[in-house]
Design an enzyme around this catalytic site. Structure first.
Site, mmCIF file in Angstrom:
data_model
loop_
_atom_site.group_PDB
_atom_site.id
_atom_site.type_symbol
_atom_site.label_atom_id
_atom_site.label_comp_id
_atom_site.label_asym_id
_atom_site.label_seq_id
_atom_site.Cartn_x
_atom_site.Cartn_y
_atom_site.Cartn_z
ATOM 1 N N HIS A 102 10.177 -63.676 -47.141
ATOM 2 C CA HIS A 102 10.287 -62.217 -46.986
ATOM 3 C C HIS A 102 10.013 -61.455 -48.281
ATOM 4 O O HIS A 102 10.206 -60.224 -48.309
ATOM 5 C CB HIS A 102 11.683 -61.854 -46.468
ATOM 6 N N CYS A 244 40.759 -54.468 -34.672
ATOM 7 C CA CYS A 244 41.114 -53.475 -33.651
ATOM 8 C C CYS A 244 41.720 -54.149 -32.429
ATOM 9 O O CYS A 244 42.739 -53.702 -31.910
ATOM 10 C CB CYS A 244 39.880 -52.675 -33.230
#
Lengths: 283, 161
Positions: A102, A244
């Site tokens: 990349h 959560c």
């Protein structure tokens, strides 16, 4: 120069509001390094039952907001630097680093964060950014995968996200991802745990309300990974999901589980149109 | 006087009082709500202690009622939320049976309410073991004990306009 501007801005806010630190300045503008203008409030996409979607940044106190306005103040940027080192480090049996394929993250990763999670045609599945990073590590580099919500992964996500800062989140919800998106939506509205709370109970029905000392946001994830002052580290979206669900007195799902992948797709799509902010700063 | 005698009983006859309490208590599954969701009968037969109720309402590990409700009488404890309505005057607006029904399982009174059921121990989706994120034990206790519910109701009845 940027520093000077922020100091002036804070002083002005203090004079005007007199409530510095007590509540958020909901109409503050987020401009990073005096250069990157962020969309923190915008018209909700059709699939979201709000008039306006708001970045979590708009719910935070001025002190917290300011930390994200300059990369020298943003503690999350330290982890971006760490990830640059990892990006260039050869690991695994194939003798490759991220850079081997990349090249320079600054150009090759531009716009990537904005469209994840997305469909991977070859694998025939919805992939999060973390899944894609680990697929590269395992199958291209022959290296060990990162812990899904661990520090190395959070840092790598931050490095990739920062290349899209200011671009609008633009996650596809139709076509091959639609089934996963529907699953994520169902999870969003399911009331879990002994407290029988869904994501929607707090973040759709009660955003902007105080729950004890917490100012409830819309639960947008455009700012992830997020540096939290509370735990002084970079946090992935799945780590926050776990927290959560745990707080509803429920048995959580695991980071990287199919349930959380689906939930990430759904929640990310609720923020379509907000700017990619990662790494953001929250409390 | 009442708190003192309860404490003395617990300290002196811990085993005896525990057995006596469980025999007299209504189990979560056996609580009867009327058509409006109210629960007329005390869960324990022992009058609630309003002072204990006030503590339960502010303690994050117990009721933590002020996380969502503003209660002027409890302003010594910081950070009152705004998710639910203020409870000021609740004892005027509701009967004791109404308040007991709401604390036990408010969904029997307000359909679809966000408020958790404080005296319920089954019928959950992926119930956990407190705030550990792990699966709940087979004998998951309700959030509050029967007597804690009575104590909270007793405190709410003191909130008169």
């Amino acid at each position: 120069m940027a520093k000077l501007n922020i100091t002036t801005a804070v002083a002005t806010l203090a004079l005007l509001g007199g409530t510095l630190g007590a509540s958020a300045d909901e109409n503050a503008k987020l401009v990073i390094n005096g250069d990157i203008e962020m969309v923190t409030r915008t018209k909700a996409p059709d699939h979201v039952p709000f008039d306006e979607i708001r970045s979590g940044w708009t719910f935070r106190t001025e002190e917290t907001q300011v930390l994200q306005m300059d990369d020298f103040d943003n503690p999350g940027m330290i982890f971006v630097d760490q990830a640059i080192d990892n990006w260039n480090t050869v690991e695994g049996s194939e003798g490759k680093s991220c850079a081997s394929c990349h090249q320079d993250a600054e150009s090759s990763m531009q716009g990537v964060r904005a469209v994840y999670p997305k469909w991977n045609e070859t694998a025939g599945e919805v992939r999060t950014l973390a899944m894609q990073v680990n697929d590269c590590r395992e199958n291209q580099m022959g290296a060990k995968p990162y812990k899904y919500d661990g520090g190395d992964m959070a840092a790598m996500e931050a490095l990739i996200s920062v290349q899209s800062r200011g671009m609008p989140v633009n996650v596809a919800i139709d076509g091959p991802v639609s089934e996963t998106w529907e699953q994520g939506k169902e999870i969003y509205y399911t009331r879990y745990g002994q407290l029988e709370l869904s994501c929607a109970n707090c973040h759709e029905d009660n955003y902007d309300n105080m729950i004890r000392a917490d100012h409830l946001s819309q639960g947008q994830i455009n700012g992830f990974p997020t540096y939290r002052l509370k735990n002084a580290k970079l946090n992935t979206a799945h780590a926050r999901f776990k927290g959560c669900v745990r707080d509803t007195r429920a048995e959580t799902f695991s980071a990287g589980s199919p349930e959380f992948v689906a939930l990430e797709l759904y929640v990310a799509s609720r923020g379509n149109g907000l700017s990619v902010e990662g790494p953001s700063v929250r409390n | 006087m009442k708190p003192f005698s309860i404490l003395a009983a617990c300290a002196g006859f811990a085993c005896v009082s525990a057995i006596a309490a469980s025999a007299a208590e209504t189990a979560p599954d056996n609580v009867t709500h009327d058509d409006y969701g109210s629960v007329a009968e005390s869960l324990t037969g022992t009058a609630g202690d309003a002072a204990s109720g006030a503590t339960i309402m502010t303690d994050r590990g117990l009721g933590n009622c002020i996380a969502c409700h503003e209660v002027s009488a409890l302003k010594d404890a910081p950070w009152h939320g705004e998710v639910g309505p203020t409870l000021d005057g609740a004892g005027d607006r509701w009967t004791e049976a109404d308040l007991r029904g709401i604390v036990v399982n408010s969904k029997m009174v307000f359909d679809g309410t966000i408020m958790p059921a404080y005296y319920k121990n089954s019928g959950f989706v992926r119930a956990g073991d407190l705030y550990t994120g792990k699966a709940a034990p087979a004998d998951l206790p309700p959030i509050l004990t029967a007597q804690q519910v009575e104590d909270v109701v007793a405190f709410l009845m003191t909130l008169q306009d």
